[in-house]
Design a protein around this motif. Structure first.
Motif, PDB file in Angstrom:
ATOM      1  N   ILE A 245       0.557  -1.142   0.112  1.00  0.00           N
ATOM      2  CA  ILE A 245       0.070   0.099   0.132  1.00  0.00           C
ATOM      3  C   ILE A 245       0.823   1.341   0.050  1.00  0.00           C
ATOM      4  O   ILE A 245       0.600   2.176  -0.865  1.00  0.00           O
ATOM      5  N   ARG A 246       1.901   1.117   0.762  1.00  0.00           N
ATOM      6  CA  ARG A 246       2.761   2.306   0.744  1.00  0.00           C
ATOM      7  C   ARG A 246       3.493   2.601  -0.414  1.00  0.00           C
ATOM      8  O   ARG A 246       3.388   3.744  -0.897  1.00  0.00           O
ATOM      9  N   SER A 247       3.884   1.758  -0.905  1.00  0.00           N
ATOM     10  CA  SER A 247       4.778   1.625  -2.148  1.00  0.00           C
ATOM     11  C   SER A 247       3.850   2.294  -3.350  1.00  0.00           C
ATOM     12  O   SER A 247       4.208   3.082  -4.064  1.00  0.00           O
ATOM     13  N   ALA A 248       2.342   1.648  -3.432  1.00  0.00           N
ATOM     14  CA  ALA A 248       1.624   2.068  -4.543  1.00  0.00           C
ATOM     15  C   ALA A 248       1.381   3.402  -4.391  1.00  0.00           C
ATOM     16  O   ALA A 248       1.068   4.289  -5.144  1.00  0.00           O
ATOM     17  N   THR A 249       1.018   3.906  -2.991  1.00  0.00           N
ATOM     18  CA  THR A 249       0.632   5.267  -2.756  1.00  0.00           C
ATOM     19  C   THR A 249       2.005   6.400  -2.882  1.00  0.00           C
ATOM     20  O   THR A 249       1.389   7.376  -3.704  1.00  0.00           O
ATOM     21  N   ASP A 250       3.061   6.008  -2.706  1.00  0.00           N
ATOM     22  CA  ASP A 250       4.264   6.795  -3.379  1.00  0.00           C
ATOM     23  C   ASP A 250       4.315   6.741  -4.881  1.00  0.00           C
ATOM     24  O   ASP A 250       4.321   7.955  -5.195  1.00  0.00           O
ATOM     25  N   GLN A 251       3.907   5.815  -5.495  1.00  0.00           N
ATOM     26  CA  GLN A 251       3.771   5.667  -6.950  1.00  0.00           C
ATOM     27  C   GLN A 251       2.828   6.656  -7.382  1.00  0.00           C
ATOM     28  O   GLN A 251       2.977   7.345  -8.214  1.00  0.00           O
TER      29      GLN A 251
END
Length: 839
Positions: A656-662
């Motif tokens: 979730i954090r990685s997709a949010t950053d992306q």
């Protein structure tokens, strides 16, 4: 194979019944045994129209996909394979869906007609190309689908489907045209009574003009020369003299007596190219325009013949001409123009109009000299002195045998006077010489009687030859002057034509050239606005009241409906107004070119915006959906997974954090691109050390993927620290994404005299030189298949760099790869050096 016939049902607006009339015509043809099919008909959910489709063969539509949707278009190939005698094609101006074989429906119609198939179609008047802007000005609605006028004018038959504006509004209000939710808005906008009245008039006038053209074509093909008085068409012959305005106004009143009357003014120009008497044609053209007529110029040697031939060519019913302005004695020797017109007119009536100049004075009107005041005064002096001087020379030793020599001497003196002073002084010299020869040299001397018949003949021949030679010399001088003026006009007009053809002129160049050509003190080009007049371009010492077309010493020449030229300085001769009118025409062309260029520029901006929107939608459909899908899947897993282990929960949260950053990164790039495109980026420039910017820009990358080489002694740069950080970060992200895992990206600094280069070097596949120019454009992935990018990083980097006075360029990396170079201006003085100096 014969080309198929085209029948067009023309209407003033949607809902008048064009499609209904077309289908009704199809049923009539079917009842007569014709092979009729429906290529495409749009019923717009109108029950009565749809009911007429019953009993007619309909060719299935071809399905065309576009942007994820499917559209039905006319299947031209299926119609060609079916080969009917007649095909119905609704909405001729329709634009086909992208991906179709042809861009416009009228191109499909042309293919069908080339195959020998008759086509019956429909069209609204607002879709004609020539009327597109007119309709937009009237209704405020721009019609994006148009058809060239030539397509409709080439139709074999055009039928008007007409009804009153009130009837169409009632039909609309009853729900017979649009759905209920569209009725009120339609009645209050496009279908206002004034709009419908204007559209109806446009349709009627356009069709009337086509009918008139068809009649002219028929008369020409059938070789019919006599006039067919289908409507009152009045031709008025104007010379350009002061009586011309009286003739035009009288002819205008005659043309307005009947409905459909037309005023046509004609001016005959000599076939030798010389201008003849000065004529204020520019003023006459403006008057004809005000009267609602048209002005024409024809070339011809004989004025009456040229006027009658022109009148027959335009199918005129009446020729208006002024009563002769020649004096009465002139008409004793030759016929007037009016009498010649009446003799040649045949079935065309000739109307004589009296005016103040009619009949002229009783005596001879002396033509205005073109030789100048100095030569004219010299001619008068010679006309009086030379005969007296010759008399003094020959009188002392006169003998009867010398008389022929004396006559030749006086004749030579008369010719000399004609060469110097023109016709009138030469005639005076001839008369004075005749009297002196008679008194002093013919017997009996001292008397005006002549005893010898040969002397009578000699004096008569002298007077006739002197008069004839003087006339010829004067006419030659006039023709030479007119030829010189014509040559100057031709040279000027040639330069104007060349500048128009090359498109190199501007409005400023036109006013500069006009002022120079006529020696004016000032020339101004004005534009009419709702609040008054605006100055577009000016040359010379323009007065303070230049924002008005009126002035005590100003001459105003109309350019078009909204522009005028204001001329200051000397009063122009009426013959100069032809060239001034050409300048006005060129000014109009320049303004039209400017308008077209502006429209082209706006169209290019809209096209680029559409391309950007298309690319954005295409990119968003995948690249923005991917992180959202990842986040939703992870969230669903967290919500539903009651027995998840801690590692699984941590993994989902990490996703979730990685997709949010992306997703945040993508949205930031989109917002940056929008700000750059809108010009909303306002950099705050300051002197800053790269040690404060570069480490932050590359902080997100591990040391094994990116290496920063930065000397502590690097001078300061003049930049916006935050924007420069975004630029370097985007370039670094791009480089890391393309560089192999075992070949880290290197970020270094290179010093120049005025700039400092930040160089981002990778060892990836590089970019071919042929496509390198596109790599900084938005949404250009150039083969990059890695997830999570819209192809905006380099575009945003260059845009941000440009806004703060820096630049971004691409170079080949020696040994393979790509080097992106950011050139940043150096600070004017190093703050560290200032601190040391103060210490």
């Amino acid at each position: 194979m014969d080309r198929g016939r085209l029948t067009v049902f023309l209407g003033m607006a949607p809902g008048v019944g064009k499609t209904f009339a077309m289908l009704d015509e199809a049923h009539r043809r079917v009842s007569r045994g014709a092979d009729v099919v429906v290529g495409i008909v749009e019923t717009h959910d109108r029950p009565r129209t749809a009911a007429l489709l019953e009993g007619l063969e309909v060719v299935p539509r071809r399905v065309v996909g576009h942007r994820g949707a499917e559209f039905g278009e006319m299947d031209t190939d299926a119609i060609l394979a079916r080969r009917p005698a007649v095909v119905l094609v609704d909405e001729l101006a329709h634009t086909n869906v992208p991906g179709s074989l042809r861009a416009k429906r009228h191109e499909d119609v042309d293919v069908l007609r080339n195959a020998g198939i008759d086509v019956v179609t429909t069209l609204n008047i607002q879709h004609l190309e020539s009327l597109n802007e007119v309709v937009q000005d009237i209704t405020g609605v721009q019609q994006r689908e148009t058809v060239p006028d030539a397509v409709v004018r080439a139709a074999d038959q055009v039928q008007l489907v007409d009804m009153s504006p009130e009837g169409l509004r009632r039909r609309l209000a009853h729900g017979n045209v649009y759905r209920a939710e569209q009725i009120d808005a339609s009645l209050a906008s496009f279908f206002r009574p004034g709009n419908l009245i204007a559209l109806r008039e446009l349709a009627l006038l356009w069709l009337a003009d086509r009918v008139d053209t068809a009649l002219d074509d028929y008369r020409r093909t059938q070789g019919i020369d006599q006039t067919w008085p289908t409507r009152e068409r009045v031709v008025v012959a104007v010379t350009g003299g002061p009586e011309s305005e009286t003739l035009l106004r009288r002819a205008g009143r005659i043309a307005q007596r009947g409905a459909g009357g037309e005023l046509v003014a004609v001016h005959v120009v000599r076939g030798d190219g010389l201008t003849g008497p000065a004529a204020d044609l520019a003023g006459l053209k403006r008057l004809v325009d005000d009267l609602g007529g048209t002005f024409h110029t024809v070339v011809g040697e004989d004025v009456p013949t040229s006027v009658i031939e022109f009148a027959r060519g335009v199918n005129a019913t009446l020729v208006v001409v002024g009563v002769s302005s020649h004096p009465r004695w002139w008409r004793v020797f030759r016929q007037t123009t009016a009498s010649d017109l009446a003799r040649l007119s045949g079935a065309i009536d000739v109307h004589l109009v009296t005016h103040e100049q009619a009949g002229g004075a009783g005596g001879l009107r002396v033509p205005r000299s073109t030789l100048g005041a100095t030569r004219t005064r010299t001619g008068w002096v010679l006309a009086l002195l030379l005969p007296v001087l010759l008399t003094w020379l020959f009188h002392g030793g006169h003998s009867p045998d010398d008389f022929p020599l004396e006559v030749l001497a006086f004749l030579a003196a008369t010719v000399l006077v004609a060469l110097v002073g023109g016709l009138v002084p030469a005639l005076v010299a001839a008369v004075v010489g005749f009297g002196l020869l008679n008194w002093f040299f013919t017997t009996p001397v001292g008397r005006f009687t002549i005893s010898e018949p040969t002397n009578v003949v000699a004096l008569a021949v002298f007077l006739a030859v002197a008069t004839g030679v003087a006339s010829v010399v004067d006419i030659a001088a006039r023709r030479a002057s007119e030829a010189g003026r014509a040559r100057a006009e031709a040279t000027t007009l040639s330069g104007l034509a060349q500048s128009v053809l090359t498109g190199s002129d501007t409005a400023q160049a036109v006013v500069d050239r006009l002022r120079e050509a006529f020696g004016l003190t000032a020339v101004a080009l004005l534009r009419r606005t709702p609040s008054g007049w605006d100055l577009v371009s000016a040359a010379g010492d323009v007065p303070d009241d230049a924002d008005s077309p009126d002035g005590p010493d100003a001459t105003t020449v109309a350019v078009d409906a909204t522009h005028v030229l204001r001329l200051h300085g000397r009063t122009l001769h009426s013959s100069d107004m032809r060239v001034v009118e050409a300048f006005a025409l060129q000014a109009g062309l320049v303004l039209e070119y400017r308008r077209l260029r502006d429209r082209e520029a706006r169209a290019a901006v809209l096209e680029r915006a559409e391309e950007t929107s298309t690319a954005l939608l295409r990119a968003v459909s995948h690249d923005l959906r991917t992180p959202l899908a990842t986040m939703r899947t992870s969230v669903d897993g967290l919500v539903a997974g009651e027995a998840l282990s801690e590692d699984d929960r941590t993994s989902l949260l990490t996703s979730i954090r990685s997709a949010t950053d992306q997703l945040v990164h993508l949205i930031d790039n989109l917002l940056d691109l929008s700000r750059i495109s809108s010009g909303l980026v306002e950099p705050r420039l300051t002197d800053v050390s790269l040690e404060e910017v570069l480490p932050v820009a590359v902080a997100g990358h591990p040391s094994d993927r990116l290496v920063l080489d930065l000397d502590e002694a690097t001078p300061f740069v003049r930049t916006d620290p935050g924007l420069l950080e975004r630029v370097v970060a985007n370039l670094a992200d791009n480089a890391v994404r393309h560089s192999p895992p075992d070949r880290p990206v290197r970020v270094g600094v290179h010093l120049h005299a005025d700039t400092i280069e930040v160089r981002v070097v990778d060892r990836g596949p590089g970019v071919p030189s042929a496509t390198r120019g596109r790599m900084f454009e938005p949404f250009q992935r150039l083969g990059d298949a890695s997830p999570g990018g819209l192809g905006l990083g380099l575009a945003v980097a260059r845009g941000l760099a440009s806004s703060m006075g820096a630049s971004v360029a691409a170079e080949d990396t020696p040994g393979g790869g790509l080097t992106l170079v950011v050139s940043v201006p150096r600070a004017s003085s190093d703050p560290l050096e200032q601190e040391v100096g103060r210490g």
